[in-house]
Scaffold this active site. Sequence first.
Site, mmCIF file in Angstrom:
data_model
loop_
_atom_site.group_PDB
_atom_site.id
_atom_site.type_symbol
_atom_site.label_atom_id
_atom_site.label_comp_id
_atom_site.label_asym_id
_atom_site.label_seq_id
_atom_site.Cartn_x
_atom_site.Cartn_y
_atom_site.Cartn_z
ATOM 1 C CE LYS A 102 -48.550 48.544 17.824
ATOM 2 N NZ LYS A 102 -47.943 49.096 19.053
ATOM 3 C CD1 TRP A 150 -53.530 50.764 26.075
ATOM 4 C CD2 TRP A 150 -53.559 52.985 25.947
ATOM 5 N NE1 TRP A 150 -54.304 51.108 24.987
ATOM 6 C CE2 TRP A 150 -54.337 52.474 24.891
ATOM 7 C CE3 TRP A 150 -53.439 54.370 26.075
ATOM 8 C CZ2 TRP A 150 -54.991 53.292 23.965
ATOM 9 C CZ3 TRP A 150 -54.088 55.192 25.150
ATOM 10 C CH2 TRP A 150 -54.854 54.654 24.111
ATOM 11 C CE1 TYR A 188 -46.537 51.055 34.797
ATOM 12 C CE2 TYR A 188 -47.639 51.576 36.851
ATOM 13 C CZ TYR A 188 -46.966 50.682 36.051
ATOM 14 O OH TYR A 188 -46.732 49.408 36.492
#
Length: 346
Positions: free
Chosen positions: A192, A13, A50
Amino acid sequence: MSNKVSVLVAGSWGTALASVLAMNHNNVVLWSRNFEQVKEINEFHTNSKYLPGITLASNITATTSMKAAVENSSAVILVAPSSAMREVTSELKNYWNKDMLCVHATKGFETESLKRMSTVIAEELDCSEGDIVVLSGPSHAEEVIRRCPTTVVVASLNKSAVERAQELFMNSYFRVYTNRDMIGVELAGALKNIIALGAGMSDGLGFGDNAKAALMTRGLAEISRIGVELGANPLTFSGLAGIGDLVVTATSQHSRNWRAGSLIGKGNKLDDVLESMGMVVEGIRTTAAAHSLSIQHGVQMPITDQIYNVLFKEMDARVAVETLMGRDPKTEMENIRLETWEQWHT
């Protein structure tokens, strides 16, 4: 103002956000403690562990030196795992100054203290929590790095800071909305992940779309309950950081939380799952934190409770589902507060 931007750390990310920033003509410096990873980024413009198969822009460089990464930057983007956020921010404070924009994009809690990431960051940097910007929303790194259309939200109590963050990140494929409910955006992004784990377990058990739709819907209800109790605007959970991020995380094989849940649903042990994935699964720690918060605040979170039992009490996932289905009858709209968030915060 300098067009240098620092991104801490160089995971999937962090690297994807670095790519967005580089697209916007910033000189981006990724920080990592891993010398081999830094060498690969600088020499080959790749981060193969990644984001395999992706070539990074030439205006993205990397360093193992926090000082070199941060000095003279106009903004610092914190994307450290929740378990490492305090340690990374503690090191950052030696080079950070209050003119730098501080954005964090980590979806989790500090498990030991049950604190949100913005609280941890503010404590270490000795600044106001309200000046920190939270970036969240439905955004897989694997799609952002390929410049797939993506929409996120940035939130802060500081209007100037949130508008700077919006301008910093927004471009033709990365659309950024603003929101003043920093607590809600931060909580929605973290909580979430619990429901995404449950959705993965349901799929791993072969329970189909009906079960997963119910899990996501009732899951959203319970994370909204605890969110409102902690000071969030209930409407935030209907937005990008809430239902938007829940849908993408609970239904996509890009999602680490879904993948981990799916493997557990198929009968794999948690330790084996984490070892095989080789990357942080934030929903594991978040489940433990949310379970503690629900007890502390007296908020019912039955789905979280059962996922906690599967992860930490070695309950069989099928038994956990049977327990949920066998609960006493309820009304769908139970215990909804009628006051508005604006009234609570006047």
